[in-house]
Design an enzyme around this catalytic site. Structure first.
Site, short mmCIF file in Angstrom:
data_model
loop_
_atom_site.label_atom_id
_atom_site.label_comp_id
_atom_site.label_asym_id
_atom_site.label_seq_id
_atom_site.Cartn_x
_atom_site.Cartn_y
_atom_site.Cartn_z
N ASP A 1 0.65 -1.09 -0.02
CA ASP A 1 -0.02 -0.04 -0.22
C ASP A 1 0.90 1.27 -0.10
O ASP A 1 1.83 1.27 0.45
CB ASP A 1 -0.78 -0.11 1.45
N ARG B 1 -1.10 8.92 -9.96
CA ARG B 1 -1.11 7.99 -9.34
C ARG B 1 -0.52 6.80 -9.94
O ARG B 1 0.21 6.01 -9.43
CB ARG B 1 -2.46 7.62 -8.99
N HIS C 1 1.94 3.32 -9.08
CA HIS C 1 2.05 1.88 -9.37
C HIS C 1 2.97 1.28 -10.09
O HIS C 1 3.39 0.12 -9.84
CB HIS C 1 0.62 1.60 -9.97
N SER D 1 -7.57 -5.32 -5.03
CA SER D 1 -8.48 -6.03 -4.18
C SER D 1 -9.74 -5.97 -4.84
O SER D 1 -9.86 -5.08 -5.78
CB SER D 1 -8.59 -5.18 -2.84
N LEU E 1 11.53 -19.83 -4.81
CA LEU E 1 10.23 -19.10 -4.21
C LEU E 1 9.07 -19.25 -4.94
O LEU E 1 8.97 -19.32 -6.20
CB LEU E 1 10.94 -17.64 -4.28
C1 IPE Z 1 -5.35 -2.52 -0.30
O1 IPE Z 1 -5.13 -1.18 -0.25
C2 IPE Z 1 -5.49 -3.52 -1.48
C3 IPE Z 1 -4.03 -3.58 -1.79
C4 IPE Z 1 -2.87 -2.92 -1.66
C5 IPE Z 1 -4.16 -4.10 -3.36
P1 IPE Z 1 -6.27 -0.38 -0.21
O2 IPE Z 1 -5.41 0.98 -0.59
O3 IPE Z 1 -7.13 -0.61 -1.28
O4 IPE Z 1 -6.81 -0.37 1.06
P2 IPE Z 1 -7.98 0.76 1.68
O5 IPE Z 1 -8.95 1.01 0.79
O6 IPE Z 1 -6.89 1.87 2.27
O7 IPE Z 1 -8.34 0.06 2.89
C1 IPE Z 2 -1.67 0.07 -3.17
O1 IPE Z 2 -1.41 1.60 -3.36
C2 IPE Z 2 -1.94 -0.40 -4.57
C3 IPE Z 2 -3.40 -0.72 -4.90
C4 IPE Z 2 -4.31 -0.61 -4.10
C5 IPE Z 2 -3.77 -1.18 -6.49
P1 IPE Z 2 -2.45 2.63 -3.27
O2 IPE Z 2 -3.05 2.87 -4.78
O3 IPE Z 2 -3.85 2.15 -2.45
O4 IPE Z 2 -1.79 3.86 -2.77
P2 IPE Z 2 -2.61 4.95 -1.52
O5 IPE Z 2 -3.12 4.13 -0.46
O6 IPE Z 2 -3.52 5.47 -2.35
O7 IPE Z 2 -1.32 5.95 -1.27
MG MG Z 3 -4.16 2.20 -0.19
#
Ligand code: IPE
Ligand code: IPE
Ligand code: MG
Length: 241
Positions: free
Chosen positions: A16, A29, A33, A61, A127
């Site tokens: 995250d 954004r 990624h 998710s 792995l």
């Molecule tokens: C969880 O992160 C999912 C992934 C890292 C793929 P999110 O950023 O989606 O989670 P929330 O929405 O903050 O709970």
């Molecule tokens: C996690 O990073 C990756 C995915 C959920 C796909 P985020 O995209 O949730 O990054 P933040 O939480 O917005 O910084």
């Molecule tokens: Mg996030």
């Protein structure tokens, strides 16, 4: 189930913080990624060097479909790109790739890429990398229960476990969440029942080998009691005479 002294055999990571990493740099954004994919390569290497047998990562998710269309499309393109560019290197490096999640929600091209990547790397043993994509813990448990019901089998803790082990071969010893949030967000709800948790403030693209070593060091200092008392655990770890 590993004793902390043995080190974690299976690490799970909620990757995250990509969006915030990019926003902090005035980048879109999706740039975060992309950097996140590069970081996954670094952490896969680091885990292999540290004799971790299984790494399970949360990449997308079931709830992430609610993001802006542009971001969702960007994430799907990144997966498709990674499947065409990264699999041959992973294959050479001894990594076995597996995908866990609802594939029916993905394009035919991506679905074919996932299956090909799994077949190409199935004999690798260094792995195992489980990539949870279009994954939700509740979805996974409901799927397993539906599978048992369809076969007329009793739904028990052990029968559900057996079905779930086909997706992810063991429970993680250590679960790391980067990005400074303290929640599971529907990740590995069943498998993390007794997992040690580590929360890192680092955004995923900044989570490096040192941050990984910190999580592993912290794991070594934990006492995994599995419901027992500390005295019982100490007794069990005394080698027989
Ligand atoms: C969880 O992160 C999912 C992934 C890292 C793929 P999110 O950023 O989606 O989670 P929330 O929405 O903050 O709970
Ligand atoms: C996690 O990073 C990756 C995915 C959920 C796909 P985020 O995209 O949730 O990054 P933040 O939480 O917005 O910084
Ligand atoms: Mg996030």
């Amino acid at each position: 189930m590993a004793h902390p002294d043995a080190g974690p055999q299976h690490i799970a990571i909620v990757m995250d913080g990509n969006g915030r990493w990019a926003t902090k740099r005035f980048l879109p954004r999706i740039a975060g990624h992309k950097q996140g994919v590069d970081n996954l390569k670094r952490i896969v290497r680091a885990c292999a060097q540290r004799q971790i047998a299984v790494l399970t990562v949360f990449a997308f998710s079931s709830e992430n479909w609610s993001r802006p269309q542009e971001e969702v499309t960007g994430l799907m393109d990144l997966l498709a790109g990674a499947l065409s560019r990264e699999v041959s290197q992973l294959k050479q490096d001894g990594v076995r790739l597996r995908f866990v999640g609802d594939r029916s929600g993905l394009s035919d091209r991506v679905q074919a890429g996932l299956t090909r990547a799994e077949l190409d790397t199935m004999d690798n043993r260094l792995l195992t990398l489980n990539v949870c994509f279009n994954y939700g813990g509740r979805w996974e448990i409901a799927q397993a229960a539906a599978d048992l019901a369809a076969r007329g089998e009793a739904i028990t803790e052990s029968s559900l476990s057996q079905v779930l082990l086909r997706n992810i071969e063991s429970d993680p010893d250590l679960l790391i969440r980067t990005g400074g949030e303290f929640r599971l967000s529907n990740f590995l709800l069943w498998q993390a029942a007794y997992t040690e948790l580590h929360f890192s403030p680092a955004f995923w693209p900044d989570f490096d080998e040192h941050a990984l070593d910190l999580a592993i060091t912290e794991y070594h200092a934990r006492e995994r009691r599995f419901g027992k008392t500390s005295a019982q655990v100490a007794q069990a770890s005394v080698p027989p005479l």
